[in-house]
Enzyme design. Structure first.
Site, PDB file in Angstrom:
ATOM      1  N   LYS A  44       0.827  -1.211   0.000  1.00 47.78           N
ATOM      2  CA  LYS A  44       0.000   0.000   0.000  1.00 47.78           C
ATOM      3  C   LYS A  44       0.865   1.266   0.000  1.00 47.78           C
ATOM      4  CE  LYS A  44      -3.022   0.020   3.375  1.00 47.78           C
ATOM      5  NZ  LYS A  44      -3.889  -0.285   4.542  1.00 47.78           N
ATOM      6  N   LYS A  46       2.639   2.288   2.376  1.00 48.47           N
ATOM      7  CA  LYS A  46       2.342   2.932   3.658  1.00 48.47           C
ATOM      8  C   LYS A  46       3.189   2.225   4.710  1.00 48.47           C
ATOM      9  CE  LYS A  46      -1.836   4.467   5.981  1.00 48.47           C
ATOM     10  NZ  LYS A  46      -3.261   4.648   5.798  1.00 48.47           N
TER      11      LYS A  46
HETATM   12  N1  C2G Z   1     -10.343   7.309   8.923  1.00 46.90           N
HETATM   13  C1  C2G Z   1     -11.316   8.263   9.223  1.00 46.90           C
HETATM   14  N2  C2G Z   1     -10.943   9.496   9.592  1.00 46.90           N
HETATM   15  C2  C2G Z   1      -9.623   9.828   9.680  1.00 46.90           C
HETATM   16  C3  C2G Z   1      -8.630   8.874   9.397  1.00 46.90           C
HETATM   17  C4  C2G Z   1      -9.015   7.601   9.017  1.00 46.90           C
HETATM   18  O1  C2G Z   1     -12.528   7.970   9.139  1.00 46.90           O
HETATM   19  N3  C2G Z   1      -9.303  11.096  10.055  1.00 46.90           N
HETATM   20  C5  C2G Z   1     -10.783   5.966   8.505  1.00 46.90           C
HETATM   21  C6  C2G Z   1     -10.327   5.613   7.096  1.00 46.90           C
HETATM   22  O2  C2G Z   1     -11.220   6.172   6.127  1.00 46.90           O
HETATM   23  C7  C2G Z   1     -10.394   4.087   7.129  1.00 46.90           C
HETATM   24  C8  C2G Z   1     -10.035   3.769   8.603  1.00 46.90           C
HETATM   25  O3  C2G Z   1     -10.213   4.987   9.344  1.00 46.90           O
HETATM   26  O4  C2G Z   1     -11.725   3.648   6.871  1.00 46.90           O
HETATM   27  C9  C2G Z   1      -8.615   3.283   8.758  1.00 46.90           C
HETATM   28  O5  C2G Z   1      -7.753   4.277   8.228  1.00 46.90           O
HETATM   29  P1  C2G Z   1      -6.300   3.801   7.678  1.00 46.90           P
HETATM   30  O6  C2G Z   1      -5.626   3.000   8.722  1.00 46.90           O
HETATM   31  O7  C2G Z   1      -5.619   4.993   7.084  1.00 46.90           O
HETATM   32  O8  C2G Z   1      -6.763   2.814   6.512  1.00 46.90           O
HETATM   33  P2  C2G Z   1      -6.178   2.707   5.020  1.00 46.90           P
HETATM   34  O9  C2G Z   1      -4.695   2.788   5.051  1.00 46.90           O
HETATM   35  O10 C2G Z   1      -6.954   3.646   4.187  1.00 46.90           O
HETATM   36  O11 C2G Z   1      -6.520   1.160   4.665  1.00 46.90           O
HETATM   37  O12 C2G Z   1      -8.071  -2.342   1.880  1.00 46.90           O
HETATM   38  C10 C2G Z   1      -8.379  -1.098   2.474  1.00 46.90           C
HETATM   39  C11 C2G Z   1      -7.184  -0.481   3.147  1.00 46.90           C
HETATM   40  O13 C2G Z   1      -6.516  -1.419   3.974  1.00 46.90           O
HETATM   41  C12 C2G Z   1      -7.627   0.742   3.963  1.00 46.90           C
END
Ligand code: C2G
Length: 127
Positions: A44, A46
């Protein structure tokens, strides 16, 4: 029983994550979280501050979370939906449209993100 599924890295857990989990759980009775492994985070593009086992332990302590499974690839979602009898797939609106292919297997809900908080901004403030 209505089962909800979501995925994420959930690094340095903050209120944005918690409010997503809270709203996801409110849509049903059982929340399964697919937690990105350290290896999948690389795919990802990340990197997480905390390793998978610590991120998993933290998530499992959250009252909204009922089960944590590893997210190891992009392609596992349909089989996860079937294996766990998922009724609703939920994720933040930053992914809006990306997972519409799941609509033939379950409901798909994109939730608004919490403003002004992100893991990367926290890391930046930590210096
Ligand atoms: N999130 C949120 N508000 C934020 C930060 C994050 O609502 N200020 C939500 C994201 O939209 C996501 C969840 O929290 O639904 C987890 O965020 P991340 O850990 O950044 O997830 P991500 O890296 O986008 O992984 O297959 C899908 C991916 O694994 C999603």
């Amino acid at each position: 029983m209505k089962t909800i599924l979501t995925y994420g890295t959930f690094d340095l857990l903050h209120v944005g994550h918690v409010r997503l989990l809270e709203r996801a759980k409110a849509l049903g009775d059982h929340l399964v979280v697919g937690l990105s492994t350290d290896e999948f985070n690389e795919i990802k593009h990340k990197s997480s501050f905390l390793p998978y086992d610590q991120r998993k332990e933290i998530l499992e302590a959250i009252k909204y979370v009922d089960k944590v499974i590893p997210e190891t690839c992009w392609e596992q979602k349909v089989s996860d939906v079937k294996e766990h009898g998922v009724d609703i797939f939920v994720i933040g609106e930053d992914w809006a449209g990306e997972f519409d292919f799941l609509r033939e297997h379950c409901e798909v809900v994109y939730l608004t993100r919490t403003k002004d908080i992100s893991t990367s901004s926290l890391k930046g403030r930590l210096g």
